[in-house]
Design a protein around this motif. Sequence first.
Motif, PDB file in Angstrom:
ATOM      1  N   GLN A 163       7.732   1.075  -3.234  1.00 18.27           N
ATOM      2  CA  GLN A 163       7.379  -0.204  -2.780  1.00 18.27           C
ATOM      3  C   GLN A 163       6.279  -0.175  -1.762  1.00 18.27           C
ATOM      4  OE1 GLN A 163       9.364  -3.170  -3.531  1.00 18.27           O
ATOM      5  NE2 GLN A 163       7.173  -4.106  -2.658  1.00 18.27           N
ATOM      6  N   LYS A 164       5.997   0.771  -1.194  1.00 17.25           N
ATOM      7  CA  LYS A 164       4.820   0.721   0.103  1.00 17.25           C
ATOM      8  C   LYS A 164       3.604   0.627  -0.721  1.00 17.25           C
ATOM      9  CE  LYS A 164       2.888   3.287   4.042  1.00 17.25           C
ATOM     10  NZ  LYS A 164       3.041   4.275   4.736  1.00 17.25           N
ATOM     11  N   ARG A 165       3.595   1.689  -1.866  1.00 15.19           N
ATOM     12  CA  ARG A 165       2.548   1.631  -2.525  1.00 15.19           C
ATOM     13  C   ARG A 165       1.995   0.622  -3.358  1.00 15.19           C
ATOM     14  NH1 ARG A 165      -2.707   2.442  -2.834  1.00 15.19           N
ATOM     15  NH2 ARG A 165      -3.502   3.600  -4.733  1.00 15.19           N
ATOM     16  N   TRP A 166       3.022  -0.258  -4.016  1.00 17.09           N
ATOM     17  CA  TRP A 166       2.790  -1.147  -4.762  1.00 17.09           C
ATOM     18  C   TRP A 166       2.294  -2.226  -3.645  1.00 17.09           C
ATOM     19  CZ3 TRP A 166       3.147  -2.854  -9.783  1.00 17.09           C
ATOM     20  CH2 TRP A 166       3.093  -4.286  -9.955  1.00 17.09           C
ATOM     21  N   ASP A 167       2.660  -2.370  -2.619  1.00 18.44           N
ATOM     22  CA  ASP A 167       2.427  -3.724  -1.709  1.00 18.44           C
ATOM     23  C   ASP A 167       0.793  -3.074  -1.310  1.00 18.44           C
ATOM     24  OD1 ASP A 167       4.768  -4.834  -1.927  1.00 18.44           O
ATOM     25  OD2 ASP A 167       5.428  -4.082   0.134  1.00 18.44           O
ATOM     26  N   GLU A 168       0.522  -1.984  -1.351  1.00 17.32           N
ATOM     27  CA  GLU A 168      -0.887  -1.660  -0.968  1.00 17.32           C
ATOM     28  C   GLU A 168      -1.624  -2.086  -1.851  1.00 17.32           C
ATOM     29  OE1 GLU A 168      -0.891   2.561  -0.126  1.00 17.32           O
ATOM     30  OE2 GLU A 168       0.042   2.497   1.925  1.00 17.32           O
ATOM     31  N   ILE A 169      -1.295  -1.893  -3.273  1.00 15.76           N
ATOM     32  CA  ILE A 169      -2.158  -2.014  -4.272  1.00 15.76           C
ATOM     33  C   ILE A 169      -2.591  -3.660  -4.383  1.00 15.76           C
ATOM     34  CG2 ILE A 169      -2.411  -1.907  -6.974  1.00 15.76           C
ATOM     35  CD1 ILE A 169      -1.005   0.748  -6.811  1.00 15.76           C
ATOM     36  N   ASN A 170      -1.475  -4.310  -4.320  1.00 16.83           N
ATOM     37  CA  ASN A 170      -1.432  -5.603  -4.615  1.00 16.83           C
ATOM     38  C   ASN A 170      -1.577  -6.940  -3.513  1.00 16.83           C
ATOM     39  OD1 ASN A 170      -0.253  -5.851  -7.745  1.00 16.83           O
ATOM     40  ND2 ASN A 170       0.975  -4.316  -6.684  1.00 16.83           N
ATOM     41  N   LEU A 171      -1.538  -6.242  -2.177  1.00 18.02           N
ATOM     42  CA  LEU A 171      -1.547  -7.109  -1.257  1.00 18.02           C
ATOM     43  C   LEU A 171      -2.496  -6.842  -0.212  1.00 18.02           C
ATOM     44  CD1 LEU A 171       2.401  -7.679  -0.566  1.00 18.02           C
ATOM     45  CD2 LEU A 171       0.638  -9.163  -1.774  1.00 18.02           C
ATOM     46  N   TYR A 172      -2.844  -5.410   0.249  1.00 23.02           N
ATOM     47  CA  TYR A 172      -3.405  -5.190   1.338  1.00 23.02           C
ATOM     48  C   TYR A 172      -4.811  -4.573   1.478  1.00 23.02           C
ATOM     49  CZ  TYR A 172       1.110  -6.346   3.114  1.00 23.02           C
ATOM     50  OH  TYR A 172       2.404  -7.016   3.427  1.00 23.02           O
ATOM     51  N   THR A 173      -5.182  -4.324   0.021  1.00 21.79           N
ATOM     52  CA  THR A 173      -6.674  -3.568  -0.078  1.00 21.79           C
ATOM     53  C   THR A 173      -7.453  -4.492  -1.128  1.00 21.79           C
ATOM     54  OG1 THR A 173      -5.468  -2.459  -1.989  1.00 21.79           O
ATOM     55  CG2 THR A 173      -5.612  -1.241   0.162  1.00 21.79           C
ATOM     56  N   ARG A 174      -8.365  -3.737  -1.680  1.00 22.19           N
ATOM     57  CA  ARG A 174      -9.386  -4.641  -2.368  1.00 22.19           C
ATOM     58  C   ARG A 174      -8.843  -4.969  -3.939  1.00 22.19           C
ATOM     59  NH1 ARG A 174     -15.574  -4.464  -1.630  1.00 22.19           N
ATOM     60  NH2 ARG A 174     -15.815  -4.659   0.631  1.00 22.19           N
ATOM     61  N   SER A 175      -7.801  -4.302  -4.183  1.00 18.97           N
ATOM     62  CA  SER A 175      -7.400  -4.634  -5.506  1.00 18.97           C
ATOM     63  C   SER A 175      -6.293  -5.619  -5.269  1.00 18.97           C
ATOM     64  CB  SER A 175      -6.468  -3.369  -6.115  1.00 18.97           C
ATOM     65  OG  SER A 175      -5.532  -2.970  -5.135  1.00 18.97           O
TER      66      SER A 175
ATOM     67  N   LYS B 287      -1.741   0.534 -13.393  1.00 14.64           N
ATOM     68  CA  LYS B 287      -2.078   1.571 -12.204  1.00 14.64           C
ATOM     69  C   LYS B 287      -1.131   2.155 -11.258  1.00 14.64           C
ATOM     70  CE  LYS B 287      -5.008   1.159  -7.815  1.00 14.64           C
ATOM     71  NZ  LYS B 287      -6.066   2.077  -8.203  1.00 14.64           N
ATOM     72  N   MET B 288      -0.151   1.450 -10.929  1.00 13.23           N
ATOM     73  CA  MET B 288       1.247   2.050 -10.471  1.00 13.23           C
ATOM     74  C   MET B 288       1.935   3.243 -11.115  1.00 13.23           C
ATOM     75  SD  MET B 288       2.800   1.811  -7.099  1.00 13.23           S
ATOM     76  CE  MET B 288       3.216   3.549  -7.184  1.00 13.23           C
ATOM     77  N   LEU B 289       2.028   2.812 -12.475  1.00  9.64           N
ATOM     78  CA  LEU B 289       2.737   3.706 -13.312  1.00  9.64           C
ATOM     79  C   LEU B 289       1.894   5.020 -13.565  1.00  9.64           C
ATOM     80  CD1 LEU B 289       4.626   1.308 -15.771  1.00  9.64           C
ATOM     81  CD2 LEU B 289       5.559   2.622 -14.158  1.00  9.64           C
ATOM     82  N   GLU B 290       0.514   4.998 -13.643  1.00  9.91           N
ATOM     83  CA  GLU B 290      -0.063   6.025 -13.643  1.00  9.91           C
ATOM     84  C   GLU B 290       0.218   6.874 -12.562  1.00  9.91           C
ATOM     85  OE1 GLU B 290      -4.384   6.399 -15.770  1.00  9.91           O
ATOM     86  OE2 GLU B 290      -4.115   4.378 -14.433  1.00  9.91           O
ATOM     87  N   GLU B 291       0.100   6.216 -11.283  1.00  9.42           N
ATOM     88  CA  GLU B 291       0.478   7.065 -10.214  1.00  9.42           C
ATOM     89  C   GLU B 291       1.546   7.869 -10.191  1.00  9.42           C
ATOM     90  OE1 GLU B 291      -0.402   5.243  -6.374  1.00  9.42           O
ATOM     91  OE2 GLU B 291      -2.393   4.596  -7.192  1.00  9.42           O
ATOM     92  N   ILE B 292       2.849   7.045 -10.549  1.00 10.17           N
ATOM     93  CA  ILE B 292       3.989   7.611 -10.703  1.00 10.17           C
ATOM     94  C   ILE B 292       4.158   8.600 -11.889  1.00 10.17           C
ATOM     95  CG2 ILE B 292       6.411   7.052 -11.492  1.00 10.17           C
ATOM     96  CD1 ILE B 292       5.668   4.294 -10.273  1.00 10.17           C
ATOM     97  N   ASP B 293       3.418   8.541 -12.683  1.00  8.29           N
ATOM     98  CA  ASP B 293       3.269   9.526 -13.672  1.00  8.29           C
ATOM     99  C   ASP B 293       2.794  10.822 -13.046  1.00  8.29           C
ATOM    100  OD1 ASP B 293       3.749  10.246 -16.812  1.00  8.29           O
ATOM    101  OD2 ASP B 293       1.614  10.576 -16.308  1.00  8.29           O
ATOM    102  N   ARG B 294       1.669  10.945 -12.503  1.00 10.18           N
ATOM    103  CA  ARG B 294       1.232  12.018 -11.741  1.00 10.18           C
ATOM    104  C   ARG B 294       1.943  12.566 -10.611  1.00 10.18           C
ATOM    105  NH1 ARG B 294      -3.326   8.846 -11.984  1.00 10.18           N
ATOM    106  NH2 ARG B 294      -3.255   8.551  -9.710  1.00 10.18           N
TER     107      ARG B 294
END
Length: 277
Positions: free
Chosen positions: A48-60, A71-78
Amino acid sequence: MMEKKHDILICVDSDGCAMDTMNIKHMKCFGPCLVEEWGLEQWREDIQKRWDEINLYTRSRGINRFKGLAKMLEEIDRQYTKIEGVQALKDWAENSPRLSEAALKQEWGKNERDAVCLKKAYEWSREVNRRIDLLEEAEKLPFAGVKEALTAAGKNADIVVVSSANRSAVLEEWERCGLLDCVNQVMAQDTGNKAHCIQILLEQGYRPERMLMAGDAPGDYEAAVKNHVYFYPICVGHEEESWKEFTAEAVSRLEQGTYGGSYQSGLVERFFQNLEG
């Protein structure tokens, strides 16, 4: 196709720009539905923290829901656990001209072998929409000054909502809050991405130097740049002040032909500095 009434056109994003709905939707709907659909409960807090970073608080910030999901699922997969079929979702999200539930459903029909992740993405999106509908009305309100700003701007400009959100959610929220009467048309996820929507509007006879896209995310800026139209930023955490300046200065500059150059450059610089903290 809407009737062109003015030679000036102002496009306005919905979530996070006009409507103070972006944080609540990602924290209560998008992120939790991701965790549940893919069975990721043991990593719930970190995801949830990473999802919020991607979608709310950075250039993405403001990224299309399916691009953000890929993008999130790729990170989870890794980093956490194998996500079956994630590459098929990534390829579709990167290449499809229409990132909608209908287009996603059509894609898995052409790609049954790798359809597991595509189907789960579809179910995730449907559940997100359902939970958004269940949010309390008090959690889905416009930022202060939006109605006044759009009403004033609408005296000399056509106004179109250009959003990547679900159409039914946009219509419900704008109608309930008394904002639909301020706009000439609503273009949402089912129409295509924001750059495509602006292109469609340009084809209706508006000139780029008489058009402006108001938004809160880099994707809004990129959609404007791609179509050579102006961009007005609604800065995260400073939304009320942004809407005040929109009414007090930005619209009149657009009308007078003085919006470009140093004025817009200053706005854009402030916008990206704000996203970088």
